[in-house]
Design a protein around this motif. Structure first.
Motif, PDB file in Angstrom:
ATOM      1  N   ASN A   1       0.824  -1.213   0.000  1.00 28.39           N
ATOM      2  CA  ASN A   1       0.000   0.000   0.000  1.00 28.39           C
ATOM      3  C   ASN A   1       0.857   1.261   0.000  1.00 28.39           C
ATOM      4  O   ASN A   1       0.568   2.218  -0.717  1.00 28.39           O
ATOM      5  CB  ASN A   1      -0.933   0.027   1.212  1.00 28.39           C
ATOM      6  CG  ASN A   1      -2.148  -0.864   1.013  1.00 28.39           C
ATOM      7  OD1 ASN A   1      -2.337  -1.419  -0.069  1.00 28.39           O
ATOM      8  ND2 ASN A   1      -2.950  -1.025   2.050  1.00 28.39           N
TER       9      ASN A   1
ATOM     10  N   HIS B   1      -0.196   3.057  -3.212  1.00 29.40           N
ATOM     11  CA  HIS B   1      -1.134   4.158  -2.979  1.00 29.40           C
ATOM     12  C   HIS B   1      -0.426   5.388  -2.416  1.00 29.40           C
ATOM     13  O   HIS B   1      -0.861   6.510  -2.639  1.00 29.40           O
ATOM     14  CB  HIS B   1      -2.250   3.740  -2.024  1.00 29.40           C
ATOM     15  CG  HIS B   1      -2.969   2.503  -2.445  1.00 29.40           C
ATOM     16  ND1 HIS B   1      -3.667   2.423  -3.621  1.00 29.40           N
ATOM     17  CD2 HIS B   1      -3.077   1.287  -1.856  1.00 29.40           C
ATOM     18  CE1 HIS B   1      -4.198   1.210  -3.726  1.00 29.40           C
ATOM     19  NE2 HIS B   1      -3.847   0.504  -2.684  1.00 29.40           N
TER      20      HIS B   1
ATOM     21  N   ASP C   1       4.233   7.216   4.711  1.00 28.02           N
ATOM     22  CA  ASP C   1       4.413   7.832   3.391  1.00 28.02           C
ATOM     23  C   ASP C   1       3.872   9.256   3.384  1.00 28.02           C
ATOM     24  O   ASP C   1       3.114   9.648   4.277  1.00 28.02           O
ATOM     25  CB  ASP C   1       3.753   6.983   2.288  1.00 28.02           C
ATOM     26  CG  ASP C   1       2.231   6.956   2.406  1.00 28.02           C
ATOM     27  OD1 ASP C   1       1.599   8.021   2.306  1.00 28.02           O
ATOM     28  OD2 ASP C   1       1.663   5.843   2.583  1.00 28.02           O
TER      29      ASP C   1
ATOM     30  N   TYR D   1     -13.211  -2.732  -0.386  1.00 29.18           N
ATOM     31  CA  TYR D   1     -13.119  -1.376  -0.909  1.00 29.18           C
ATOM     32  C   TYR D   1     -11.713  -1.108  -1.430  1.00 29.18           C
ATOM     33  O   TYR D   1     -10.726  -1.249  -0.711  1.00 29.18           O
ATOM     34  CB  TYR D   1     -13.472  -0.341   0.165  1.00 29.18           C
ATOM     35  CG  TYR D   1     -13.253   1.077  -0.316  1.00 29.18           C
ATOM     36  CD1 TYR D   1     -14.204   1.698  -1.119  1.00 29.18           C
ATOM     37  CD2 TYR D   1     -12.090   1.774   0.003  1.00 29.18           C
ATOM     38  CE1 TYR D   1     -14.004   2.985  -1.582  1.00 29.18           C
ATOM     39  CE2 TYR D   1     -11.873   3.064  -0.458  1.00 29.18           C
ATOM     40  CZ  TYR D   1     -12.832   3.666  -1.261  1.00 29.18           C
ATOM     41  OH  TYR D   1     -12.610   4.928  -1.735  1.00 29.18           O
ATOM     42  N   SER D   2     -11.637  -0.717  -2.706  1.00 27.90           N
ATOM     43  CA  SER D   2     -10.341  -0.419  -3.305  1.00 27.90           C
ATOM     44  C   SER D   2     -10.492   0.691  -4.313  1.00 27.90           C
ATOM     45  O   SER D   2     -11.473   0.757  -5.041  1.00 27.90           O
ATOM     46  CB  SER D   2      -9.799  -1.664  -3.999  1.00 27.90           C
ATOM     47  OG  SER D   2      -8.689  -1.323  -4.805  1.00 27.90           O
ATOM     48  N   THR D   3      -9.518   1.612  -4.324  1.00 25.10           N
ATOM     49  CA  THR D   3      -9.554   2.653  -5.352  1.00 25.10           C
ATOM     50  C   THR D   3      -8.613   2.288  -6.492  1.00 25.10           C
ATOM     51  O   THR D   3      -8.513   2.986  -7.478  1.00 25.10           O
ATOM     52  CB  THR D   3      -9.096   4.013  -4.779  1.00 25.10           C
ATOM     53  OG1 THR D   3      -7.794   3.847  -4.201  1.00 25.10           O
ATOM     54  CG2 THR D   3     -10.065   4.513  -3.739  1.00 25.10           C
TER      55      THR D   3
ATOM     56  N   LEU E   1      -8.253  -6.042  -4.548  1.00 26.79           N
ATOM     57  CA  LEU E   1      -9.373  -6.749  -3.933  1.00 26.79           C
ATOM     58  C   LEU E   1      -9.902  -5.978  -2.726  1.00 26.79           C
ATOM     59  O   LEU E   1     -10.954  -6.289  -2.199  1.00 26.79           O
ATOM     60  CB  LEU E   1      -8.936  -8.141  -3.473  1.00 26.79           C
ATOM     61  CG  LEU E   1      -8.603  -9.127  -4.592  1.00 26.79           C
ATOM     62  CD1 LEU E   1      -7.892 -10.333  -4.021  1.00 26.79           C
ATOM     63  CD2 LEU E   1      -9.868  -9.553  -5.316  1.00 26.79           C
ATOM     64  N   GLY E   2      -9.134  -4.982  -2.302  1.00 32.47           N
ATOM     65  CA  GLY E   2      -9.563  -4.214  -1.144  1.00 32.47           C
ATOM     66  C   GLY E   2      -9.520  -5.008   0.143  1.00 32.47           C
ATOM     67  O   GLY E   2     -10.302  -4.785   1.062  1.00 32.47           O
ATOM     68  N   LEU E   3      -8.587  -5.962   0.221  1.00 33.07           N
ATOM     69  CA  LEU E   3      -8.490  -6.792   1.423  1.00 33.07           C
ATOM     70  C   LEU E   3      -7.240  -6.481   2.238  1.00 33.07           C
ATOM     71  O   LEU E   3      -7.093  -6.933   3.359  1.00 33.07           O
ATOM     72  CB  LEU E   3      -8.465  -8.278   1.038  1.00 33.07           C
ATOM     73  CG  LEU E   3      -9.723  -8.835   0.392  1.00 33.07           C
ATOM     74  CD1 LEU E   3      -9.478 -10.254  -0.095  1.00 33.07           C
ATOM     75  CD2 LEU E   3     -10.876  -8.822   1.381  1.00 33.07           C
ATOM     76  N   GLY E   4      -6.337  -5.691   1.644  1.00 29.90           N
ATOM     77  CA  GLY E   4      -5.030  -5.486   2.270  1.00 29.90           C
ATOM     78  C   GLY E   4      -5.111  -4.818   3.627  1.00 29.90           C
ATOM     79  O   GLY E   4      -4.631  -5.351   4.629  1.00 29.90           O
ATOM     80  N   LEU E   5      -5.747  -3.662   3.667  1.00 26.66           N
ATOM     81  CA  LEU E   5      -5.784  -2.869   4.891  1.00 26.66           C
ATOM     82  C   LEU E   5      -6.624  -3.561   5.966  1.00 26.66           C
ATOM     83  O   LEU E   5      -6.180  -3.736   7.103  1.00 26.66           O
ATOM     84  CB  LEU E   5      -6.350  -1.487   4.566  1.00 26.66           C
ATOM     85  CG  LEU E   5      -5.928  -0.333   5.467  1.00 26.66           C
ATOM     86  CD1 LEU E   5      -4.423  -0.202   5.540  1.00 26.66           C
ATOM     87  CD2 LEU E   5      -6.544   0.976   4.962  1.00 26.66           C
TER      88      LEU E   5
ATOM     89  N   ARG F   1      -3.867 -13.198  -5.608  1.00 27.30           N
ATOM     90  CA  ARG F   1      -4.598 -12.759  -6.795  1.00 27.30           C
ATOM     91  C   ARG F   1      -3.910 -13.256  -8.061  1.00 27.30           C
ATOM     92  O   ARG F   1      -4.557 -13.664  -9.010  1.00 27.30           O
ATOM     93  CB  ARG F   1      -4.668 -11.235  -6.794  1.00 27.30           C
ATOM     94  CG  ARG F   1      -5.708 -10.690  -7.728  1.00 27.30           C
ATOM     95  CD  ARG F   1      -5.996  -9.257  -7.399  1.00 27.30           C
ATOM     96  NE  ARG F   1      -4.828  -8.418  -7.650  1.00 27.30           N
ATOM     97  CZ  ARG F   1      -4.515  -7.332  -6.941  1.00 27.30           C
ATOM     98  NH1 ARG F   1      -5.268  -6.976  -5.934  1.00 27.30           N
ATOM     99  NH2 ARG F   1      -3.457  -6.611  -7.239  1.00 27.30           N
TER     100      ARG F   1
END
Ligand SMILES: Nc1ncnc2c1ncn2[C@@H]1O[C@H](COP(=O)(O)OP(=O)(O)OP(=O)(O)O)[C@@H](O)[C@H]1O
Ligand SMILES: [Mg+2]
Lengths: 155, 133, 285
Positions: free
Chosen positions: A69, A73, A98, A114-116, A120-124, B67
């Motif tokens: 991330n 990001h 960062d 949720y991902s922008t 997959l939006g699973l990281g955080l 993934r």
């Protein structure tokens, strides 16, 4: 841990040791290779406090997610890792920092799926589940700091 | 630069109509991207029916690698080969579940032999269906 | 000689007495109970032989699971002797109870040989043996505790861990009969042990039998689910058996879904399902 696998040597900062003195280190995160390095350093730190296989895998996976991330990001940054506390109370603390765009809605960013960025939006949210302590500070334009910690329950 | 000497490439072996690749080291993102390309080409060229990916040496599978494994198996499927991920360690499996990744659509087996069995069963079932038709 | 309870176990015990004794002693040294530093092998041999003789005597008129009843008097006395000997010699409660637990596998192997063409009987008998030996194992723990009240907490914990043995029922099929209350920390241990056992025994199907679990709350249901999902990622399939109506209601009520897991009413149907899944067929007898 056998770290050397075609990793390019990029000057001074690369001369870390992956051993017990992983504590108190700062790891810059600017490339995919740096994400691997974060994993190695986190693994060594968990070994130092005598964590079990599962405890180690959980923490290192979280580190990997957060480092990615930071890279993807946050536009790059660094990870600080330290072993704090004494004796059986020792824990591994990792802070990802960062100066990127920041997260406008932290609550949403922590929602599964949720991902922008087409992830997959699973990281955080996953990292939060995998670590025993999780703290996040972020605001638009002010970058992001995520601090996590884990310890071992082994006697 | 010769391909087979490059350390950041994961070698792909062929056994019968199966392709086998063993992931031995902590995967850098770049490596797995290269692997994806290499594998797609090999499947197309060799008409392989199955792909076995042995991850028993992997200590960590994060959502990115997860993934990619799912992607590889989807690509293989389009090229008419079925993929089996073999040898995932308990700690890795628990962690992936905790992350919320179920690797839907990806098939798994305990080790290379069992994975091979699975692919053989598939191909013979398919042959059976063709025969009936 | 079939007995009044209809169990073949008593007959099997006396028929295979020698073999069971040999395997049992070997198993005790495998799991590290035969602590050469604490106890001479001759003594282990004597205790094991004597226990087995009493066990056969106690079951010869039928299998009675109430181990507090009269016919179990000699076995209880023997267990008390065995336990006290071990307490005096510095054994842990786990090591002490393993004296009994190590008897499981030898008996299962005899059952497997005897009933290889009759899976239903096999499962029934394996189940009886498990229930009986768990009771006897817990009995040694009780005695152990009676002598040393001060460290009850730790010993119960150890006992809990111990009473979740993974049992190989068939090639590629293992069963994990859970007995007692499952709290979150025990569920965690169970999950890790089970997944390790999958790797060790190369099991394709794992039957988790919760007949002996009185209640299942959300956390436990979720642990079971996670275990099943993790096993699936490793290439094994989980089957949960022994879900009592009350627990089924809880699960539905909690809104927990069990999509990854086959559920079966009892161990027999789970075993039949497992045999079918692994492609085992039986020739008609
Ligand atoms: N360091 C960061 N700087 C800015 N935004 C971030 C940062 N970390 C996370 N985010 C935001 O939070 C969202 C959720 O992050 P999360 O890691 O859960 O998913 P992802 O990275 O998009 O996908 P995945 O990690 O599953 O591949 C991201 O899409 C991004 O918008
Ligand atoms: Mg992410």
């Amino acid at each position: 841990m056998r770290p050397e696998q075609g990793r390019p040597t990029r000057g001074g900062t690369d001369r870390e040791s992956d051993g017990a003195d992983a504590a108190g280190e700062v790891i810059p995160i600017h490339t995919g290779a740096d994400v691997s390095r974060v994993r190695r350093v986190a693994t060594a730190a968990m070994a130092t406090i005598g964590a079990s296989k599962i405890e180690t895998t959980r923490m290192v996976t979280a580190a990997s997610e957060l480092a990615r991330n930071t890279l993807e990001h946050g536009g790059g940054g660094e990870m600080r890792i330290a072993i704090v506390g004494r004796m059986s109370k020792r824990k591994v603390e990792m802070t990802f920092i960062d100066q990127g765009p920041g997260i406008p809605d932290i609550h949403r960013a922590l929602t599964d799926g949720y991902s922008t960025g087409g992830g997959l939006g699973l990281g955080l949210s996953g990292a939060k589940r995998l670590c025993k302590e999780f703290e996040i500070k972020s605001a638009p334009g002010e970058g992001t700091i995520v601090k996590v910690a884990s310890w071992t329950e082994r006697p | 630069m010769t391909h087979y000497l490059e350390p950041s490439r994961i070698p792909i072996f062929q056994i019968g109509d199966c392709l086998l690749l063993t992931i031995q080291v902590d995967l850098e993102d770049r490596m797995i991207m290269t692997l994806k390309d290499d594998l797609a080409e090999r499947i197309a060229k060799s008409h392989a029916k199955g792909v076995l990916i042995d991850i028993s040496a992997l200590d960590v599978v994060d959502s990115f690698i997860g993934r990619m494994l799912a992607n590889i198996s989807a690509i293989a499927r389009i090229l008419d080969a079925s993929t089996v991920i073999v040898g995932m360690r308990p700690a890795v499996a628990i962690t992936l579940v905790e992350l919320g990744m179920s690797l839907q659509g990806v098939r798994t087996a305990l080790d290379v032999d069992r994975g091979m069995e699975l692919i053989r069963r598939d191909t013979s079932e398919e042959a059976g269906r063709l025969h009936e038709a | 000689m079939p007995d009044s309870s209809g169990s073949n176990l008593p007959g099997l015990l006396s028929r295979y007495q020698d073999r069971i004794l040999t395997d049992w002693i070997a198993a005790q040294s495998d799991v590290g109970v035969l602590r050469a530093d604490l106890m001479r092998e001759a003594e282990i041999r004597r205790q094991s032989r004597s226990f087995l003789t009493h066990l056969i005597a106690a079951t010869k008129n039928g299998l009675n699971f109430d181990i507090e009843s009269d016919q179990w008097q000699d076995v209880r006395d023997m267990l008390t002797e065995v336990t006290n000997y071990r307490v005096d010699h510095g054994f842990t409660p786990t090591e002490t109870a393993t004296f009994i637990m190590a008897l499981k596998q030898p008996i299962f192997e005899c059952l497997r040989d005897q009933f290889k063409d009759d899976p239903n009987t096999l499962v029934n008998e394996a189940w009886s043996a498990t229930v009986l030996l768990d009771k006897l194992g817990l009995y040694t723990n009780d005695i152990y505790l009676r002598g040393r009240e001060d460290i009850i907490q730790r010993q119960q914990q150890e006992m809990l861990e111990l009473s979740t043995p993974v049992v190989q029922l068939w090639d590629r099929i293992v069963a994990l009969p859970l007995i007692g209350t499952l709290d979150s920390s025990r569920a965690q241990i169970v999950m890790e042990n089970l997944l390790e056992a999958v790797v060790e025994s190369k099991a394709e199907i794992v039957i988790i039998d919760i007949t002996g679990v009185p209640t299942v709350d959300t956390l436990v249901a979720q642990h079971l689910l996670k275990t099943a999902a993790a096993a699936k990622l490793m290439g094994a399939e989980c089957v949960i058996s022994g879900i009592r109506p009350q627990i089924a209601q809880t699960i539905v009520h909690l809104g927990v879904e069990l999509p990854q897991v086959a559920t079966k009413a009892d161990l027999q149907s789970a075993f039949a399902h497992a045999l079918k899944r692994t492609g085992v067929t039986f020739s008609s007898r």
